[in-house]
Design an enzyme around this catalytic site. Structure first.
Site, PDB file in Angstrom:
ATOM      1  CB  CYS A   1       2.457   7.845   9.285  1.00 46.25           C
ATOM      2  SG  CYS A   1       1.026   6.768   9.510  1.00 46.25           S
TER       3      CYS A   1
ATOM      4  CB  ALA B   1      -3.344   5.023   9.894  1.00 46.62           C
ATOM      5  CB  ILE B   2      -5.800   6.900   5.188  1.00 40.94           C
ATOM      6  CG1 ILE B   2      -7.029   7.350   5.978  1.00 40.94           C
ATOM      7  CG2 ILE B   2      -6.184   6.574   3.738  1.00 40.94           C
ATOM      8  CD1 ILE B   2      -7.653   8.631   5.448  1.00 40.94           C
TER       9      ILE B   2
ATOM     10  CB  THR C   1       0.804   1.873  10.021  1.00 45.48           C
ATOM     11  OG1 THR C   1      -0.156   2.316  10.985  1.00 45.48           O
ATOM     12  CG2 THR C   1       0.254   0.655   9.294  1.00 45.48           C
TER      13      THR C   1
ATOM     14  NE  ARG D   1       0.026   0.142   4.930  1.00 45.43           N
ATOM     15  CZ  ARG D   1       1.046   0.881   5.313  1.00 45.43           C
ATOM     16  NH1 ARG D   1       1.403   1.940   4.605  1.00 45.43           N
ATOM     17  NH2 ARG D   1       1.738   0.582   6.399  1.00 45.43           N
ATOM     18  N   GLY D   2       0.260   2.391  -0.205  1.00 48.58           N
ATOM     19  CA  GLY D   2       0.986   3.634  -0.049  1.00 48.58           C
ATOM     20  C   GLY D   2       1.257   3.922   1.420  1.00 48.58           C
TER      21      GLY D   2
END
Length: 239
Positions: free
Chosen positions: A197, A166-167, A91, A86-87
């Site tokens: 992050c 978080a995303i 995390t 993922r970007g």
């Protein structure tokens, strides 16, 4: 100047059909199993052989490294580390944190990644609002943050801020996977094994719903997440 706040968060599908499958796993899901399912389901959605899916899980304690992760940000490898694809950067996932994997077809919605991230942020912010928590976006920091006037101020007298969600996303053939992680009641000390992050500053910490003084259960969080999701992304159904 166009900012994420100025983007329309609505990502409703062109044709709602039967809705989006809303699945909740009741036991801890191993991370490799989650990755395999996401890959398979995203490919099937792109081929038109499966419907969209929102999958709510908890993981055993682990760290994940996104495509921008720096090895130096892994401070203490006390838990397994997975390269997520993922970007984002490092995390933590673990018990008490609601991880939501979102597999949507953006071709049926808005094929715009900035708009999609803005919609995810709006979803989290609306979820927090149901608990009377003000979540906020930051242009230079992805995720959702809360002000902490109860903590010492940073340089220049700025108010301290903690990240509550978080995303991290990936998109292939305009189908999304990975998603968000909302801190309900995780062990916050587990975040100390990484630079979360990539943000190394005493001014920015990590918090959770329970850390903010709210006796919120995972079931409470799940209900709020679903209620906030549907006005932005479309109706859901339980399998």
């Amino acid at each position: 100047m166009l900012t994420r706040d100025s983007l329309t968060p609505a990502m409703l599908p062109e044709a709602d059909g039967t809705g989006i499958e809303w699945r909740i796993s009741e036991t801890y899901v191993p991370y490799p199993e989650a990755l395999a399912l996401m890959e398979e389901r995203a490919a099937a959605i792109a081929e038109g052989t499966a419907g969209e899916l929102v999958w709510l899980v908890e993981h055993p304690p682990l760290y994940t490294a996104g495509t921008s992760a720096h090895d130096s940000d892994l401070l203490d490898q006390r838990f397994p580390v997975y390269r997520a694809g993922r970007g984002g950067q490092f995390t933590y996932h673990g018990p008490g944190q609601r991880v939501v994997y979102v597999m949507l077809d953006l071709k049926r919605r808005v094929p715009d990644l900035r708009a999609y991230v803005a919609a995810l942020e709006a979803w989290i912010i609306d979820t927090l609002a149901s608990f009377n928590i003000k979540g906020e976006r930051r242009e230079d920091r992805v995720g959702v943050w809360v002000a902490r006037p109860d903590k010492p101020s940073g340089l220049g007298g700025e108010m301290a801020e903690d990240k509550i969600a978080a995303i991290g996303i990936r998109v292939r053939r305009w189908v999304t996977f990975h998603g968000i992680a909302l801190n309900v009641e995780p062990d916050l000390s587990h975040f100390s094994g990484i630079v979360p992050c990539g943000i190394a500053s005493a001014h920015y910490g990590v918090t959770s719903l329970v850390d903010l003084g709210l006796p919120v259960s995972m079931d409470d969080a799940d209900l709020a997440l679903r209620q906030a999701f549907e006005p932005i992304f479309g109706k859901t159904y339980l399998p």
